[in-house]
Design an enzyme around this catalytic site. Structure first.
Site, PDB file in Angstrom:
ATOM      1  N   LYS A 114       0.229  -1.885  -0.191  1.00  0.00           N
ATOM      2  CA  LYS A 114      -0.316  -0.315   0.118  1.00  0.00           C
ATOM      3  C   LYS A 114       0.833   1.225  -0.264  1.00  0.00           C
ATOM      4  O   LYS A 114       0.091   2.062  -0.664  1.00  0.00           O
ATOM      5  CB  LYS A 114      -1.410  -0.132   1.450  1.00  0.00           C
ATOM      6  CG  LYS A 114      -2.278  -0.924   1.030  1.00  0.00           C
ATOM      7  CD  LYS A 114      -3.310  -1.031   1.985  1.00  0.00           C
ATOM      8  CE  LYS A 114      -4.031  -0.765   1.254  1.00  0.00           C
ATOM      9  NZ  LYS A 114      -5.087  -1.213   2.780  1.00  0.00           N
ATOM     10  N   LYS A 198      -4.696  -8.965  -6.624  1.00  0.00           N
ATOM     11  CA  LYS A 198      -5.991  -8.959  -5.728  1.00  0.00           C
ATOM     12  C   LYS A 198      -6.966  -8.063  -6.756  1.00  0.00           C
ATOM     13  O   LYS A 198      -6.959  -7.012  -6.864  1.00  0.00           O
ATOM     14  CB  LYS A 198      -5.771  -8.977  -4.292  1.00  0.00           C
ATOM     15  CG  LYS A 198      -6.522  -8.965  -3.368  1.00  0.00           C
ATOM     16  CD  LYS A 198      -5.930  -8.206  -2.254  1.00  0.00           C
ATOM     17  CE  LYS A 198      -6.172  -6.844  -1.684  1.00  0.00           C
ATOM     18  NZ  LYS A 198      -5.625  -6.395  -0.117  1.00  0.00           N
ATOM     19  N   LYS A 201     -10.318  -2.629  -3.803  1.00  0.00           N
ATOM     20  CA  LYS A 201     -11.556  -1.456  -4.269  1.00  0.00           C
ATOM     21  C   LYS A 201     -10.241  -0.391  -4.971  1.00  0.00           C
ATOM     22  O   LYS A 201     -11.078   0.595  -5.524  1.00  0.00           O
ATOM     23  CB  LYS A 201     -11.205  -0.702  -2.830  1.00  0.00           C
ATOM     24  CG  LYS A 201     -12.214  -1.453  -2.217  1.00  0.00           C
ATOM     25  CD  LYS A 201     -12.545  -0.783  -0.368  1.00  0.00           C
ATOM     26  CE  LYS A 201     -12.939  -2.242   0.792  1.00  0.00           C
ATOM     27  NZ  LYS A 201     -12.941  -1.706   1.846  1.00  0.00           N
TER      28      LYS A 201
HETATM   29  P1  TYM Z   1     -10.533  -4.914   3.930  1.00  0.00           P
HETATM   30  O1  TYM Z   1     -11.743  -3.696   3.986  1.00  0.00           O
HETATM   31  O2  TYM Z   1      -9.456  -4.359   3.165  1.00  0.00           O
HETATM   32  O3  TYM Z   1     -11.641  -5.786   3.715  1.00  0.00           O
HETATM   33  C1  TYM Z   1     -12.882  -6.760   4.300  1.00  0.00           C
HETATM   34  C2  TYM Z   1     -12.477  -8.066   3.681  1.00  0.00           C
HETATM   35  O4  TYM Z   1     -12.468  -8.629   2.462  1.00  0.00           O
HETATM   36  C3  TYM Z   1     -11.176  -9.666   1.807  1.00  0.00           C
HETATM   37  N1  TYM Z   1     -10.855  -8.736   0.895  1.00  0.00           N
HETATM   38  C4  TYM Z   1     -11.142  -9.915   0.191  1.00  0.00           C
HETATM   39  N2  TYM Z   1     -11.268 -11.319   0.172  1.00  0.00           N
HETATM   40  C5  TYM Z   1     -10.658 -12.419  -0.540  1.00  0.00           C
HETATM   41  N3  TYM Z   1     -10.618 -11.454  -2.022  1.00  0.00           N
HETATM   42  C6  TYM Z   1      -9.975 -10.160  -2.031  1.00  0.00           C
HETATM   43  N4  TYM Z   1      -9.621  -9.680  -3.022  1.00  0.00           N
HETATM   44  C7  TYM Z   1     -10.031  -9.714  -1.405  1.00  0.00           C
HETATM   45  N5  TYM Z   1     -10.410  -8.044  -1.181  1.00  0.00           N
HETATM   46  C8  TYM Z   1     -10.596  -8.373   0.362  1.00  0.00           C
HETATM   47  C9  TYM Z   1     -10.768  -9.178   3.359  1.00  0.00           C
HETATM   48  O5  TYM Z   1      -9.809 -10.013   4.145  1.00  0.00           O
HETATM   49  C10 TYM Z   1     -11.300  -8.426   4.559  1.00  0.00           C
HETATM   50  O6  TYM Z   1     -11.492  -9.860   5.281  1.00  0.00           O
HETATM   51  N6  TYM Z   1      -8.072  -4.412   8.140  1.00  0.00           N
HETATM   52  C11 TYM Z   1      -8.989  -5.106   7.511  1.00  0.00           C
HETATM   53  C12 TYM Z   1     -10.649  -4.957   8.487  1.00  0.00           C
HETATM   54  C13 TYM Z   1     -10.456  -5.030   9.360  1.00  0.00           C
HETATM   55  C14 TYM Z   1     -10.857  -6.411  10.371  1.00  0.00           C
HETATM   56  C15 TYM Z   1     -10.432  -6.230  11.628  1.00  0.00           C
HETATM   57  C16 TYM Z   1     -10.793  -7.069   9.971  1.00  0.00           C
HETATM   58  C17 TYM Z   1     -10.106  -4.133  10.811  1.00  0.00           C
HETATM   59  N7  TYM Z   1      -9.975  -4.670  12.380  1.00  0.00           N
HETATM   60  C18 TYM Z   1     -10.658  -6.989  12.685  1.00  0.00           C
HETATM   61  C19 TYM Z   1     -10.985  -8.652  10.957  1.00  0.00           C
HETATM   62  C20 TYM Z   1     -10.765  -8.523  12.047  1.00  0.00           C
HETATM   63  C21 TYM Z   1      -9.425  -4.474   5.889  1.00  0.00           C
HETATM   64  O7  TYM Z   1      -8.721  -3.835   5.681  1.00  0.00           O
HETATM   65  O8  TYM Z   1      -9.901  -5.305   5.049  1.00  0.00           O
END
Ligand code: TYM
Length: 333
Positions: A114, A198, A201
């Site tokens: 990132k 991947k 967004k």
């Molecule tokens: P975030 O907002 O980037 O993504 C949310 C969830 O979607 C999954 N994800 C994917 N899974 C499969 N293929 C993809 N291309 C893909 N893109 C995103 C992510 O793995 C995630 O599960 N840091 C985390 C949010 C967070 C969190 C937490 C998660 C904050 N605190 C505590 C679990 C527990 C994040 O940025 O996810």
């Protein structure tokens, strides 16, 4: 003992098929099982690790709640809230940042990706973001954390932080060491334009992803333009694994149809991609279409969405404020 499930999603707009198949679809299954207590958090503090327009952020918080509900999470059964409204998250993140080691954070591959080439210009928040994520999880004594594959390393860090805190302060088992719940087969959905990247967004081209708000025509167009190769669909998963774009599309189909990769291949072996793409578009329209419609309907009722967050925040606050009091005590405040 009920399982305590916690997960979070950033309200940064463009929630897509990767978020759905990698995480949210699993949230719904967990929400439906009475053996679980689930908390799903809209992680707005995480969102501001990169610059956000405040008006758009506020709307994206609501859109994330709408997406949870439209996908099938029941706000009566699960707690849905936004992170910024429960101050224990920020506070616990500070305390845990005194436990986490610089060396541990420096190994986080997502920060490297990132931050890009110019790491000096990345925010400190982007660097320390996995500590805030650990705070989210540990405040609720979470036992299981459903996420996509890209969050695996952050969860390992969370486990290390929990164990080091328990050891340093000699409070055996105070923080529960959580288990990741990462699906075996479809936990990493790739870009429709490049099977080595991947689905994300932040990717500039909208053609690289199916957004959960996409309508029929957009889905048809994106699948038509999705990258494939010129060979027909193979007969084994092994052969498929060497063709990233083909594997991704068949993976998406399998996950939506609740089939294994092996079973889907059997149905399509020897066929060409134009035929397969028709089937893929159809299942996407069937499964994502109703979610997209429902998100749009819910977004018209802001007070309903705000009420869900308010109710969820109260419940989350009760749990988190009790835990932070115990943390104060342990640390010596
Ligand atoms: P975030 O907002 O980037 O993504 C949310 C969830 O979607 C999954 N994800 C994917 N899974 C499969 N293929 C993809 N291309 C893909 N893109 C995103 C992510 O793995 C995630 O599960 N840091 C985390 C949010 C967070 C969190 C937490 C998660 C904050 N605190 C505590 C679990 C527990 C994040 O940025 O996810």
């Amino acid at each position: 003992m009920k399982k305590k499930i916690f997960s979070g999603v950033q309200p940064t707009g463009n929630l897509h098929l990767g978020n759905y198949l990698g995480a949210i679809k699993n949230f719904v299954t967990l929400n439906n099982d009475d053996e679980n207590d689930c908390i799903f958090c809209v992680v707005d503090l995480h969102a501001i690790t990169v610059s956000q327009d405040p008006t758009i952020l506020r709307e994206n918080i609501r859109e994330t709640v709408a997406t949870f509900i439209a996908s099938g999470i029941d706000p009566k059964k699960s707690i849905i809230f936004n992170q910024s409204q429960v101050s224990a998250h920020s506070e616990a993140a500070w305390i845990l940042s005194c436990i986490a080691r610089m060396g541990w954070l420096s190994r986080m591959t997502q920060f490297k990706e990132k931050a890009g080439k110019d790491k000096e210009k990345a925010s400190v928040g982007l660097y320390s973001y996995p500590i805030l994520m650990a705070a989210d999880i540990l405040l609720y004594d979470s036992t299981h954390v459903p996420v996509g594959n890209d969050q695996k390393q952050h969860l390992e860090l969370c486990r290390d932080i929990a164990q080091k805190f328990n050891n340093d302060y000699r409070v055996d088992n105070f923080f529960k060491v959580p288990e990741p719940l990462i699906q075996k087969e479809f936990s990493r959905i790739m870009s429709l334009k490049d099977g080595s990247k991947k689905m994300s967004k932040s990717e500039l081209s909208d053609l690289s992803r199916i957004n959960l708000t996409d309508e029929k025509d957009q889905i048809l167009n994106k699948i038509k333009k999705a990258k494939t190769d010129s060979l027909p669909i193979p007969s084994t998963v092994k052969e498929l694994n060497s063709r990233p774009e083909a594997r991704n599309l068949i993976g998406i189909y399998s996950s939506l149809a609740n089939l294994t990769l092996e079973n889907s291949i059997q149905d399509f072996t020897g066929k060409n991609f134009s035929e397969f793409k028709e089937k893929l578009s159809q299942i996407l329209i069937d499964k994502i279409g109703p979610i997209s419609k429902e998100i749009k309907r819910l977004l018209k009722d802001k007070s309903y969405l705000d009420k869900i967050l308010d109710d969820g925040c109260k419940k989350a606050e009760n749990i988190a404020s009790a835990k932070i009091k115990e943390i104060h005590d342990i640390v010596g405040f």
